[in-house]
Design an enzyme around this catalytic site. Structure first.
Site, PDB file in Angstrom:
ATOM      1  N   HIS A  72      -8.306 -11.854  10.918  1.00 42.39           N
ATOM      2  CA  HIS A  72      -7.161 -10.998  11.249  1.00 42.39           C
ATOM      3  C   HIS A  72      -7.151 -10.618  12.736  1.00 42.39           C
ATOM      4  O   HIS A  72      -6.766  -9.510  13.105  1.00 42.39           O
ATOM      5  CB  HIS A  72      -7.153  -9.720  10.404  1.00 42.39           C
ATOM      6  CG  HIS A  72      -7.002  -9.962   8.937  1.00 42.39           C
ATOM      7  ND1 HIS A  72      -5.774  -9.992   8.308  1.00 42.39           N
ATOM      8  CD2 HIS A  72      -7.912 -10.210   7.964  1.00 42.39           C
ATOM      9  CE1 HIS A  72      -5.947 -10.229   7.017  1.00 42.39           C
ATOM     10  NE2 HIS A  72      -7.234 -10.373   6.775  1.00 42.39           N
ATOM     11  N   ASN A 145      -2.719  -7.397   1.893  1.00 43.40           N
ATOM     12  CA  ASN A 145      -2.156  -8.644   2.415  1.00 43.40           C
ATOM     13  C   ASN A 145      -0.718  -8.806   1.925  1.00 43.40           C
ATOM     14  O   ASN A 145      -0.227  -7.996   1.132  1.00 43.40           O
ATOM     15  CB  ASN A 145      -2.988  -9.842   1.946  1.00 43.40           C
ATOM     16  CG  ASN A 145      -4.289 -10.004   2.737  1.00 43.40           C
ATOM     17  OD1 ASN A 145      -4.463  -9.415   3.803  1.00 43.40           O
ATOM     18  ND2 ASN A 145      -5.188 -10.806   2.217  1.00 43.40           N
ATOM     19  N   HIS A 336     -10.350   0.445   6.822  1.00 39.06           N
ATOM     20  CA  HIS A 336     -11.494   0.354   5.905  1.00 39.06           C
ATOM     21  C   HIS A 336     -11.022   0.722   4.493  1.00 39.06           C
ATOM     22  O   HIS A 336     -10.545   1.847   4.284  1.00 39.06           O
ATOM     23  CB  HIS A 336     -12.561   1.341   6.378  1.00 39.06           C
ATOM     24  CG  HIS A 336     -13.846   1.261   5.612  1.00 39.06           C
ATOM     25  ND1 HIS A 336     -14.022   0.475   4.502  1.00 39.06           N
ATOM     26  CD2 HIS A 336     -15.025   1.882   5.819  1.00 39.06           C
ATOM     27  CE1 HIS A 336     -15.249   0.620   4.046  1.00 39.06           C
ATOM     28  NE2 HIS A 336     -15.888   1.470   4.827  1.00 39.06           N
TER      29      HIS A 336
HETATM   30 FE1  HDE Z   1     -10.819  -8.078   5.048  1.00 38.82          FE
HETATM   31  N1  HDE Z   1     -11.912  -7.864   6.760  1.00 38.82           N
HETATM   32  N2  HDE Z   1     -12.499  -8.661   4.081  1.00 38.82           N
HETATM   33  N3  HDE Z   1      -9.737  -8.449   3.359  1.00 38.82           N
HETATM   34  N4  HDE Z   1      -9.147  -7.560   5.984  1.00 38.82           N
HETATM   35  C1  HDE Z   1     -11.420  -7.473   7.944  1.00 38.82           C
HETATM   36  O1  HDE Z   1     -12.422  -5.875   9.302  1.00 38.82           O
HETATM   37  C2  HDE Z   1     -13.758  -8.580   4.551  1.00 38.82           C
HETATM   38  C3  HDE Z   1     -10.230  -8.809   2.143  1.00 38.82           C
HETATM   39  C4  HDE Z   1      -7.906  -7.418   5.453  1.00 38.82           C
HETATM   40  O2  HDE Z   1      -5.416  -5.066  10.825  1.00 38.82           O
HETATM   41  C5  HDE Z   1     -12.497  -7.235   8.960  1.00 38.82           C
HETATM   42  O3  HDE Z   1     -11.938  -4.555  11.059  1.00 38.82           O
HETATM   43  C6  HDE Z   1     -14.716  -8.967   3.538  1.00 38.82           C
HETATM   44  C7  HDE Z   1      -9.249  -8.654   1.113  1.00 38.82           C
HETATM   45  C8  HDE Z   1      -6.971  -7.035   6.474  1.00 38.82           C
HETATM   46  O4  HDE Z   1      -7.392  -4.389  11.468  1.00 38.82           O
HETATM   47  C9  HDE Z   1     -13.786  -7.524   8.200  1.00 38.82           C
HETATM   48  C10 HDE Z   1     -13.968  -9.288   2.439  1.00 38.82           C
HETATM   49  C11 HDE Z   1      -8.125  -8.191   1.748  1.00 38.82           C
HETATM   50  C12 HDE Z   1      -7.714  -6.943   7.643  1.00 38.82           C
HETATM   51  C13 HDE Z   1     -13.258  -7.897   6.842  1.00 38.82           C
HETATM   52  C14 HDE Z   1     -12.586  -9.088   2.773  1.00 38.82           C
HETATM   53  C15 HDE Z   1      -8.459  -8.067   3.144  1.00 38.82           C
HETATM   54  C16 HDE Z   1      -9.069  -7.272   7.300  1.00 38.82           C
HETATM   55  C17 HDE Z   1     -12.317  -7.959  10.258  1.00 38.82           C
HETATM   56  C18 HDE Z   1     -14.466  -9.785   1.087  1.00 38.82           C
HETATM   57  C19 HDE Z   1      -6.761  -7.888   1.134  1.00 38.82           C
HETATM   58  C20 HDE Z   1      -7.209  -6.603   9.020  1.00 38.82           C
HETATM   59  C21 HDE Z   1     -12.104  -6.891  11.305  1.00 38.82           C
HETATM   60  C22 HDE Z   1     -15.383  -8.920   0.465  1.00 38.82           C
HETATM   61  C23 HDE Z   1      -6.815  -6.867   0.103  1.00 38.82           C
HETATM   62  C24 HDE Z   1      -7.169  -5.125   9.257  1.00 38.82           C
HETATM   63  C25 HDE Z   1     -12.123  -5.652  10.594  1.00 38.82           C
HETATM   64  C26 HDE Z   1      -6.615  -4.834  10.631  1.00 38.82           C
HETATM   65  C27 HDE Z   1     -10.125  -7.257   8.222  1.00 38.82           C
HETATM   66  C28 HDE Z   1     -14.088  -8.202   5.837  1.00 38.82           C
HETATM   67  C29 HDE Z   1     -11.536  -9.358   1.864  1.00 38.82           C
HETATM   68  C30 HDE Z   1      -7.483  -7.618   4.098  1.00 38.82           C
HETATM   69  C31 HDE Z   1     -14.715  -8.531   8.832  1.00 38.82           C
HETATM   70  C32 HDE Z   1     -16.218  -9.018   3.723  1.00 38.82           C
HETATM   71  C33 HDE Z   1      -9.427  -8.934  -0.380  1.00 38.82           C
HETATM   72  C34 HDE Z   1      -5.471  -6.790   6.305  1.00 38.82           C
HETATM   73  O5  HDE Z   1     -14.577  -6.377   8.104  1.00 38.82           O
END
Ligand code: HDE
Length: 708
Positions: A72, A145, A336
């Site tokens: 993202h 999402n 978060h």
């Molecule tokens: Fe994320 N995800 N994600 N994700 N995600 C990040 O956090 C992660 C997941 C989503 O505009 C990171 O600050 C893991 C699902 C959005 O700043 C990170 C897992 C969904 C955004 C991270 C998931 C998301 C992130 C990267 C599996 C939809 C952008 C930078 C366990 C429900 C937020 C940050 C923004 C961002 C980890 C799965 C949506 C690396 C480990 C499911 C919209 O922490």
């Protein structure tokens, strides 16, 4: 404005610096006399190490970048507010969902997943839809999402799927694209990914605008009421502008013509006062219905069809202010899923549970340490009081002697809040189990919902998906990977698999290596993990097709007006009066040259863009007013025909007035007599009606001969 909203605004203003009418200083406040020359030993002499002004400036510059988000990275943000329609206290004690008098400030960040920070907006990808609510009880982040499901079921696989989709590690190719072998190698072995992947291959993967996307919290969360009673909940955002996409041909061209297309669209709409709105919907499921469905509520690769549990609309979000500074706000915002408020709680969804660890952890390297909640965009609107102290870049100056609890020297403060006073308590879910690394057999249905999704799409949406698969797999090198994908598609829908196979020039294999799902432990029970045969518990779900989500407004839609000297200004004025003033559509005058053009009445009009600087793909519709000289000049411009023919191919509304009929006859438009989105001397009302439908997709099969 409510108290909370004022606070947030003041909070940000405290940290805002404007330089108007003020002198330049160093970071230490020293007034600067020369900002252009290094301190030197003589006019042509060596630079002196003593030059603290140069060193301060260059040092700061050297450290301007912070690590981009692992996923993202590319995104855009906006401020706004959330209003609740209806008191939901039967389900939750969260004030944001019970107090209809309150307006809660929000900051939203939309994003693509795979690409780097500088990648193009129109990559085929899932979009992030992250909302930070600054509630009176603390921050609530709904980090979702634009699809209702996710790629994987367990957090353990997140690094794998992200590595697989990112550029391949040896040659760092391709950027912001899933169309390559490593991605398909992985997802064809981790079959749970097929469902969300189908959403990415559908038109949802190439949205027309951030303003025209749905948003989904994806996981099942809990709502907990004052009495401690709990319901499961799924969150939905429904855009007032409807859900719309571009064609793949447009997406590719937009990425070249304007890689900031989505960012610009959001920014410009807000600047113009066309504030995008989404209604918040909830699907509420009683706790006792946990095991009622054919799918598991804890499995993030499944949605709950609206036919089984209707979406109840409970409020509305409006985005009405652009950030002042991209870095300070959009780049530094830290979402978060673990930021919740009393009345909202988690479930045991193993993906959600893993996220609860990841999001704070990632900020430690991205934002440099544990004090990132003090960055203005991340601060709650209510006061923060605790015994967290020190660490890198601490901003708060905590007064007093006590930084521990319990204490008497500090008067026992800050004290703890009872539940009745708003203190957070976790939902007391009974947990009783063996310590195992395993996955529930109820997570093994990998085909039913992808099949339901495909069946629920219109014929043109299905066609787009077939083309997307043919493109993506066509880009892969290894036939074994393509064949594995074809076999998996045949388990979802024969028509889909056969159409893609024929475009790839490959046969669908009849037998395939077992186990099909290889996303398992070394000693796993293979039968338990093998995806089950697709079931048909629902024939269709209307809500899954974008066509079924109508627009209630066309505000902010963009119309290109092709003109040259002598155009019919009266006709244009008539169109603008209705569409611009009443419907808030934006017109742009495109002419063979920049500067100004004169209409037939000799009035000078400012040209918004010269033909050579813009493209048809950047607009929603085309309008060509008449005027003998204007049309004569336009027929001499090759780009005019590219403009018209592309708009035709992309199924857009095109309106020809008066002498512009000549262009209709000279362009490919002449083959489309009777097309309801090609208007010859029609009224502005008819134009608006056609625009509200976004595209005339029925035209598409007949546009194959148009070469652009
Ligand atoms: Fe994320 N995800 N994600 N994700 N995600 C990040 O956090 C992660 C997941 C989503 O505009 C990171 O600050 C893991 C699902 C959005 O700043 C990170 C897992 C969904 C955004 C991270 C998931 C998301 C992130 C990267 C599996 C939809 C952008 C930078 C366990 C429900 C937020 C940050 C923004 C961002 C980890 C799965 C949506 C690396 C480990 C499911 C919209 O922490």
């Amino acid at each position: 404005m409510t108290h909370g909203e004022n606070n947030k605004t003041n909070d940000l203003l405290k940290n805002t610096v404007t330089s108007g009418g003020k002198s330049m200083t160093t970071d230490q406040g020293l007034h600067i006399n020369d900002d252009a020359n290094t301190l030197k030993a003589g006019e042509r002499g060596a630079s002196l190490l003593e030059d603290f002004i140069l060193r301060e400036k260059i040092t700061h510059f050297d450290h301007e970048r912070i690590p981009e988000r692992i996923v993202h990275a590319r995104g855009s943000g906006a401020h706004g507010y959330f209003e609740l329609y209806e008191d939901m206290s039967a389900y939750t004690r969260a004030k944001i969902f019970t107090d209809t008098a309150n307006r809660t400030p929000v900051f939203v960040r939309f994003s693509t997943v795979a690409g780097n920070k500088g990648s193009g907006d129109l990559a085929r990808d899932i979009r992030g839809f992250a909302v930070k609510f600054y509630t009176q009880e603390g921050i609530f982040d709904l980090v979702g999402n634009n699809t209702p499901v996710f790629f994987i079921q367990d957090a353990m696989k997140f690094p794998d799927i992200v590595h697989a989709v990112k550029p391949e590690p040896d040659w760092e190719i391709p950027q912001a694209a899933s169309a390559h072998d490593t991605f398909y190698d992985f997802i064809s072995l981790a079959t749970e990914a097929l469902h969300n992947h189908m959403w990415a291959m559908s038109d949802r993967g190439i949205p027309r605008s951030y303003r025209m996307m749905e948003g989904f919290g994806i996981h099942t969360f809990r709502l907990v009421n004052e009495q401690g009673g709990s319901h499961f909940v799924k969150f939905h955002w429904k855009p007032k502008l409807g859900v719309h996409s571009v064609t793949w041909d447009e997406a590719v061209k937009i990425n070249g013509a304007d890689p900031d297309f989505h960012r610009r669209d959001l920014w410009e709409a807000i600047e113009a006062g066309h504030f995008p709105e989404w209604e918040l919907g909830v699907q509420i499921i009683p706790a006792e219905d946990e095991h009622k469905y054919e799918f598991d509520l804890l499995d993030a690769t499944k949605f709950v069809p609206e036919e089984l549990v209707p979406v109840k609309i409970i409020g509305k979000m409006t985005l009405n202010r652009n950030p002042d500074n991209f870095f300070a706000e959009t780049e530094q915002v830290a979402f978060h899923p673990g930021h919740i408020v009393p009345g909202i709680d988690f479930t045991n969804d193993p993906l959600l549970q893993g996220r609860l660890f990841s999001y704070t952890d990632t900020q430690l390297s991205r934002l440099g340490g544990p004090n990132f909640p003090e960055i203005p965009i991340n601060r709650p609107v209510n006061d923060v009081r605790n015994n967290h102290r020190d660490a890198l870049m601490r901003m708060t100056i905590n007064k007093g002697k006590t930084n521990y609890f319990p204490n008497t020297l500090g008067g026992g403060c800050p004290y703890l809040s009872k539940m009745a006073e708003g203190g957070f308590t976790s939902f007391e879910e009974r947990i009783d189990g063996r310590k195992i690394r395993d996955r529930s057999a109820s997570f093994s249905d990998h085909f039913s919902q992808p099949a339901l999704f495909f069946r629920s799409l219109t014929e043109w949406e299905q066609r787009h998906m077939i083309d997307a698969y043919a493109f993506e797999l066509g880009k892969c090198i290894h036939d074994t990977i393509k064949q594995r994908m074809l076999w998996l598609m045949s388990q979802i829908d024969d028509r889909l698999a056969m159409a893609v196979a024929s475009k790839l020039g490959l046969a669908i294999p009849t037998d395939i290596e077992r186990p099909i799902n290889q996303n398992i432990g070394a000693d796993a029970d293979l039968d338990k993990y093998e995806p089950s045969v697709a079931k048909r518990y629902l024939e269709k779900s209307e809500a899954l097709s974008q066509q079924r989500l109508p627009a209630t407004t066309i505000a902010g839609r963009k119309i290109a007006v092709l003109v040259a000297d002598g155009f019919d200004g009266v006709a244009l004025q008539k169109m603008k009066m209705y569409l611009e003033e009443l419907k808030h559509v934006q017109f742009q005058l495109i002419a063979p040259h920049g500067g100004t053009v004169r209409c037939a009445d000799n009035i000078e009009h400012l040209v918004d863009a010269a033909l050579m600087t813009t493209e048809s793909v950047l607009f929603d519709a085309l309008y060509i007013p008449g005027g003998v000289n204007s049309i004569a000049a336009l027929t001499r411009e090759g780009k005019v025909f590219k403009f018209i023919n592309e708009a035709l191919k992309h199924c857009k509304v095109i309106a020809f007035d008066g002498e512009a009929e000549e262009l209709f006859q000279l362009s490919a438009a002449k083959d489309f007599v009777g097309d309801e989105a090609i208007l010859l001397n029609e009224s502005p009302e008819q134009f608006a009606g056609a625009l509200a439908k976004h595209r005339n997709w029925l035209r598409e099969p007949n546009t194959l001969h148009i070469a652009v």
